[in-house]
Design a protein around this motif. Structure first.
Motif, PDB file in Angstrom:
ATOM      1  N   PRO A 273      44.190  79.776  38.724  1.00 30.49           N
ATOM      2  CA  PRO A 273      44.191  80.120  40.152  1.00 30.49           C
ATOM      3  C   PRO A 273      43.470  79.052  40.992  1.00 30.49           C
ATOM      4  O   PRO A 273      42.473  78.493  40.560  1.00 30.49           O
ATOM      5  N   VAL A 274      44.011  78.763  42.166  1.00 24.37           N
ATOM      6  CA  VAL A 274      43.392  77.772  43.045  1.00 24.37           C
ATOM      7  C   VAL A 274      43.074  78.418  44.391  1.00 24.37           C
ATOM      8  O   VAL A 274      43.685  79.411  44.770  1.00 24.37           O
ATOM      9  N   SER A 275      42.103  77.834  45.115  1.00 29.51           N
ATOM     10  CA  SER A 275      41.740  78.397  46.412  1.00 29.51           C
ATOM     11  C   SER A 275      42.488  77.698  47.558  1.00 29.51           C
ATOM     12  O   SER A 275      42.281  77.993  48.715  1.00 29.51           O
ATOM     13  N   LEU A 276      43.358  76.760  47.196  1.00 25.56           N
ATOM     14  CA  LEU A 276      44.109  75.987  48.184  1.00 25.56           C
ATOM     15  C   LEU A 276      45.107  76.873  48.949  1.00 25.56           C
ATOM     16  O   LEU A 276      45.855  77.641  48.349  1.00 25.56           O
ATOM     17  N   ARG A 277      45.097  76.731  50.292  1.00 24.80           N
ATOM     18  CA  ARG A 277      46.045  77.498  51.106  1.00 24.80           C
ATOM     19  C   ARG A 277      47.445  76.919  50.977  1.00 24.80           C
ATOM     20  O   ARG A 277      47.631  75.708  50.878  1.00 24.80           O
ATOM     21  N   LEU A 278      48.431  77.828  51.027  1.00 22.18           N
ATOM     22  CA  LEU A 278      49.819  77.390  50.851  1.00 22.18           C
ATOM     23  C   LEU A 278      50.253  76.394  51.937  1.00 22.18           C
ATOM     24  O   LEU A 278      50.896  75.386  51.637  1.00 22.18           O
ATOM     25  N   ASP A 279      49.897  76.647  53.207  1.00 19.70           N
ATOM     26  CA  ASP A 279      50.348  75.710  54.258  1.00 19.70           C
ATOM     27  C   ASP A 279      49.726  74.329  54.069  1.00 19.70           C
ATOM     28  O   ASP A 279      50.360  73.303  54.319  1.00 19.70           O
ATOM     29  N   ARG A 280      48.468  74.301  53.558  1.00 22.76           N
ATOM     30  CA  ARG A 280      47.814  73.019  53.317  1.00 22.76           C
ATOM     31  C   ARG A 280      48.507  72.274  52.167  1.00 22.76           C
ATOM     32  O   ARG A 280      48.748  71.073  52.238  1.00 22.76           O
ATOM     33  N   LEU A 281      48.838  73.013  51.117  1.00 25.81           N
ATOM     34  CA  LEU A 281      49.542  72.407  49.981  1.00 25.81           C
ATOM     35  C   LEU A 281      50.873  71.809  50.438  1.00 25.81           C
ATOM     36  O   LEU A 281      51.192  70.648  50.137  1.00 25.81           O
ATOM     37  N   LEU A 282      51.661  72.598  51.169  1.00 23.60           N
ATOM     38  CA  LEU A 282      52.986  72.132  51.591  1.00 23.60           C
ATOM     39  C   LEU A 282      52.865  70.932  52.528  1.00 23.60           C
ATOM     40  O   LEU A 282      53.603  69.954  52.390  1.00 23.60           O
ATOM     41  N   ALA A 283      51.909  71.002  53.457  1.00 20.30           N
ATOM     42  CA  ALA A 283      51.723  69.902  54.404  1.00 20.30           C
ATOM     43  C   ALA A 283      51.343  68.624  53.661  1.00 20.30           C
ATOM     44  O   ALA A 283      51.925  67.559  53.878  1.00 20.30           O
ATOM     45  N   ASN A 284      50.368  68.742  52.737  1.00 24.92           N
ATOM     46  CA  ASN A 284      49.923  67.564  51.968  1.00 24.92           C
ATOM     47  C   ASN A 284      51.058  66.961  51.163  1.00 24.92           C
ATOM     48  O   ASN A 284      51.257  65.754  51.151  1.00 24.92           O
ATOM     49  N   GLU A 285      51.779  67.814  50.462  1.00 24.03           N
ATOM     50  CA  GLU A 285      52.754  67.320  49.499  1.00 24.03           C
ATOM     51  C   GLU A 285      54.067  66.893  50.143  1.00 24.03           C
ATOM     52  O   GLU A 285      54.762  66.027  49.624  1.00 24.03           O
ATOM     53  N   LEU A 286      54.433  67.528  51.249  1.00 25.64           N
ATOM     54  CA  LEU A 286      55.707  67.179  51.895  1.00 25.64           C
ATOM     55  C   LEU A 286      55.510  66.129  52.983  1.00 25.64           C
ATOM     56  O   LEU A 286      56.485  65.600  53.524  1.00 25.64           O
ATOM     57  N   GLY A 287      54.257  65.853  53.326  1.00 28.12           N
ATOM     58  CA  GLY A 287      53.982  64.861  54.364  1.00 28.12           C
ATOM     59  C   GLY A 287      54.378  65.319  55.758  1.00 28.12           C
ATOM     60  O   GLY A 287      54.814  64.511  56.580  1.00 28.12           O
ATOM     61  N   ILE A 288      54.270  66.618  56.010  1.00 31.14           N
ATOM     62  CA  ILE A 288      54.550  67.125  57.355  1.00 31.14           C
ATOM     63  C   ILE A 288      53.351  67.951  57.831  1.00 31.14           C
ATOM     64  O   ILE A 288      52.530  68.366  57.026  1.00 31.14           O
ATOM     65  N   SER A 289      53.261  68.148  59.139  1.00 32.42           N
ATOM     66  CA  SER A 289      52.075  68.833  59.658  1.00 32.42           C
ATOM     67  C   SER A 289      52.181  70.335  59.423  1.00 32.42           C
ATOM     68  O   SER A 289      53.269  70.885  59.269  1.00 32.42           O
ATOM     69  N   ARG A 290      51.010  70.981  59.445  1.00 26.65           N
ATOM     70  CA  ARG A 290      51.009  72.439  59.278  1.00 26.65           C
ATOM     71  C   ARG A 290      51.665  73.115  60.474  1.00 26.65           C
ATOM     72  O   ARG A 290      52.330  74.136  60.328  1.00 26.65           O
ATOM     73  N   SER A 291      51.492  72.513  61.678  1.00 28.63           N
ATOM     74  CA  SER A 291      52.103  73.144  62.860  1.00 28.63           C
ATOM     75  C   SER A 291      53.632  73.084  62.755  1.00 28.63           C
ATOM     76  O   SER A 291      54.335  74.008  63.175  1.00 28.63           O
ATOM     77  N   ARG A 292      54.134  72.007  62.140  1.00 33.23           N
ATOM     78  CA  ARG A 292      55.589  71.923  61.958  1.00 33.23           C
ATOM     79  C   ARG A 292      56.080  72.986  60.972  1.00 33.23           C
ATOM     80  O   ARG A 292      57.146  73.575  61.153  1.00 33.23           O
ATOM     81  N   LEU A 293      55.291  73.224  59.942  1.00 35.57           N
ATOM     82  CA  LEU A 293      55.650  74.285  58.987  1.00 35.57           C
ATOM     83  C   LEU A 293      55.737  75.637  59.692  1.00 35.57           C
ATOM     84  O   LEU A 293      56.670  76.406  59.486  1.00 35.57           O
ATOM     85  N   HIS A 294      54.736  75.906  60.540  1.00 30.68           N
ATOM     86  CA  HIS A 294      54.738  77.186  61.248  1.00 30.68           C
ATOM     87  C   HIS A 294      55.908  77.243  62.241  1.00 30.68           C
ATOM     88  O   HIS A 294      56.496  78.308  62.443  1.00 30.68           O
ATOM     89  N   ALA A 295      56.251  76.084  62.816  1.00 31.64           N
ATOM     90  CA  ALA A 295      57.402  76.047  63.731  1.00 31.64           C
ATOM     91  C   ALA A 295      58.703  76.313  62.964  1.00 31.64           C
ATOM     92  O   ALA A 295      59.585  77.036  63.442  1.00 31.64           O
ATOM     93  N   LEU A 296      58.814  75.750  61.753  1.00 28.74           N
ATOM     94  CA  LEU A 296      59.995  76.010  60.914  1.00 28.74           C
ATOM     95  C   LEU A 296      60.101  77.507  60.608  1.00 28.74           C
ATOM     96  O   LEU A 296      61.184  78.082  60.624  1.00 28.74           O
ATOM     97  N   ASP A 297      58.945  78.117  60.361  1.00 33.44           N
ATOM     98  CA  ASP A 297      58.932  79.556  60.096  1.00 33.44           C
ATOM     99  C   ASP A 297      59.409  80.326  61.333  1.00 33.44           C
ATOM    100  O   ASP A 297      60.216  81.253  61.225  1.00 33.44           O
ATOM    101  N   GLU A 298      58.920  79.919  62.512  1.00 34.03           N
ATOM    102  CA  GLU A 298      59.324  80.626  63.735  1.00 34.03           C
ATOM    103  C   GLU A 298      60.822  80.498  63.985  1.00 34.03           C
ATOM    104  O   GLU A 298      61.446  81.398  64.543  1.00 34.03           O
ATOM    105  N   ARG A 299      61.392  79.371  63.558  1.00 32.70           N
ATOM    106  CA  ARG A 299      62.849  79.185  63.711  1.00 32.70           C
ATOM    107  C   ARG A 299      63.616  79.815  62.543  1.00 32.70           C
ATOM    108  O   ARG A 299      64.821  79.605  62.412  1.00 32.70           O
ATOM    109  N   ARG A 300      62.927  80.533  61.687  1.00 33.70           N
ATOM    110  CA  ARG A 300      63.509  81.228  60.520  1.00 33.70           C
ATOM    111  C   ARG A 300      64.172  80.242  59.544  1.00 33.70           C
ATOM    112  O   ARG A 300      65.177  80.564  58.906  1.00 33.70           O
TER     113      ARG A 300
END
Ligand SMILES: [Zn+2]
Length: 208
Positions: free
Chosen positions: A140-167
């Motif tokens: 188990p890790v304490s790393l947040r999912l949005d931080r993991l995705l942002a780090n590994e995909l090279g995109i910002s966390r706000s963009r991830l949340h925007a992608l979520d808002e656009r479904r």
């Protein structure tokens, strides 16, 4: 779906948690780091085993109890051999056991950084417009999912949340609220990148 690339990410924490201990040599609360060595004491039929930690400043030791006053008959010979040879996998499984550490110390310093191993498991690479990620955790890790995705995909966390808002972002289980929580074993993330101009960069960062 034919336009998806499926990738498996294995996530492993990088730095073992450090218990914060009132160091009697330093006279302050100090972080103790794992020495990666066990100490095994055999007293007749009774066996004790500890993982040794050392103060980062003065090298004073602290014993993390693995088991105490255990009957030799109850310990598998392979486990005893692993303890006596400081088997790295066994060290790791105890050093990252944050729950057991907290039970013995109370305060523990955690490090969210993780190493991610990426493996393509199916779908298409050329011209993929959808990314299907499946997450596996060694520990188990304490790393947040949005931080993991942002780090590994090279995109910002706000963009991830925007992608979520656009479904365009789907997370199983728990949906979008999982973004702000620690990464979970077996979670799947699907990102529709069809309308993203830099999708090839993102897909290649994902492991494609
Ligand atoms: Zn110290």
């Amino acid at each position: 779906m034919s336009s998806a690339l499926r990738v498996h990410w294995t996530i492993a924490p990088e730095i073992a948690p450090r218990p914060l201990i009132n160091c009697n040599r330093c006279g302050f609360v100090k972080a103790y780091r794992c020495s990666e060595k066990f100490r095994v004491n055999a007293n007749g039929k009774r066996i004790d085993a500890w993982l040794i930690y050392r103060c980062v400043d003065c090298d004073n030791s602290w014993n993390f109890g693995i088991f105490e006053r255990c009957n030799r008959r109850d310990i598998a010979p392979a486990l005893l051999a692993a303890l006596e040879s400081n088997d790295p996998a066994l060290v790791r499984s105890h050093a990252f056991d944050i729950v057991a550490l907290r039970n013995q110390v109370g305060r523990v310093e955690e490090f969210p950084d993780a190493v991610v191993r990426k493996q393509v498991i199916g779908g298409i690479k050329q011209g993929a417009t959808v990314l299907d990620l499946r997450l596996g955790l060694e520990i188990p890790v304490s790393l947040r999912l949005d931080r993991l995705l942002a780090n590994e995909l090279g995109i910002s966390r706000s963009r991830l949340h925007a992608l979520d808002e656009r479904r365009l972002l789907t997370i199983e289980p728990d949906g979008a609220k999982a973004l702000r929580k620690p990464v979970r074993e077996g979670a799947t993330i699907r990102i529709d990148l069809a309308s993203e101009p830099d999708r090839r960069t993102i897909i290649s960062a994902a492991g494609g």
